[in-house]
Scaffold this active site. Structure first.
Site: not given
Ligand code: FAD
Length: 279
Positions: A9, A11, A70, A100-102, A139, A159, A210, A260
């Site tokens: 996949s 992104e 996403h 969740r995101g930041d 992670y 999760k 990054f 991915h």
């Protein structure tokens, strides 16, 4: 190795201009030759790129490729999350990357909303049953805000057990961290596929910036070697391509269910790696 049997996949992130949108269409066309399972599109937390993500997802679906938006839930109310999921369902989306995101700086977390991704997974499962394939983030080198390695693993396990169908990892350049992570979560009863997220290296300076924020480690030997090439971008690209391809090859040979790619909206490096791997 039969890479052809493994999932693949790619992104993207939403573009801001008509030219960017056009360019991304060409990029996707180039990557479609590898018959990916889906294309995904990132989304800024707090709905900051909502329109761009919706547009990109609509474009991907119109081209006949499954699309996975996403969905970072932080900063959104439960009603806003449900309304977005309804929209995706109506568009024909069957695959969601639940995050969740930041919290963007200067923005509150949105007290009436969801706090962690496991709550979003639960909500999707409760409200939409098995309509969406739910992808979660993993992670292998631990989340940057993790209080301890063990707690981070436990949070991932919670999760996953909330109803996730598969996971995509943060990028890494240390295959052992991935294998150890998979062993640990499997040992705690998680059987879903954990797909390595692969970041080809285009620019060393951008990558270091990054990686510092997202907690991905660039091994010392690789960092020093790439630094030694200074402005010789061709040498950097050549070494980075070899290193990343070799890591992908090892990941697939030793059991990773697929790959991915974080394309950064570019086809070149991801294509070369896929070709070298025999996809
Ligand atoms: P969570 O799984 O909720 O974890 C966040 C932190 O909280 C971790 O430290 C975890 O250990 C801890 N935690 C989890 N659950 C609990 C709990 N119940 N109680 C206490 N602590 C808990 N960001 C974007 O903004 N947009 C994107 O499109 C995007 N795409 C991504 C795609 C992938 C494949 C990955 C790996 C990351 C992506 N991110 C994206 C980044 C991601 O949003 C951030 O890393 C974010 O900080 C964590 O999101 P999460 O879903 O992993 O959070």
């Amino acid at each position: 190795m039969s890479a052809a049997k493994k999932t693949l996949s790619f992104e993207f992130f939403p573009t801001r201009t008509p030219e960017g949108r056009e360019k991304q269409t060409v990029t996707r066309k180039q990557l479609r030759q590898f018959a990916p399972e889906f294309f995904s599109c990132t989304s800024g937390a707090g709905g900051s790129t909502r329109e761009g993500t919706l547009q990109t997802i609509a474009d991907i679906l119109a081209e006949g490729t499954p699309a996975a938006p996403h969905l970072p839930c932080i900063g959104m109310t439960v009603e806003e999350v449900k309304s977005l999921l309804d929209t995706y369902k109506e568009m024909g989306v069957r695959h969601i990357v639940a995050l969740r995101g930041d919290i963007p700086s200067g923005m509150g977390a949105g007290g009436s909303g969801l706090r962690y991704a496991n709550e979003l997974v639960e909500l999707i499962k409760n409200e939409y049953g098995s309509h969406f394939h739910i992808e979660i983030a993993a992670y292998p080198e631990y989340h940057p805000q993790a209080r301890s390695a063990d707690e981070d693993i436990e949070n991932f396990v919670r999760k996953a057990k909330a109803g996730a169908d598969s996971a995509i990892t943060q990028y890494f350049y240390n295959a052992d961290a991935y294998f150890r992570f998979v062993d640990e979560v499997q040992g705690r009863g998680v059987a879903i596929p954990v797909i390595p997220g692969i970041m080809p290296i285009a620019s060393f300076s951008k990558l270091t910036r990054f990686s510092d924020t997202c907690g991905a480690e660039i091994p010392r030997w690789l960092r020093l070697k790439l630094q030694s090439y200074a402005d010789d971008t061709a040498a950097i690209k050549a070494l980075a391509l070899d290193v990343v391809t070799e890591m992908c090859s090892r990941l697939l040979e030793q059991g990773a269910p697929g790959l991915h790619f974080y394309t950064m909206n570019q086809a070149g490096l991801s294509s070369t790696i896929c070709q070298r791997l025999g996809y």
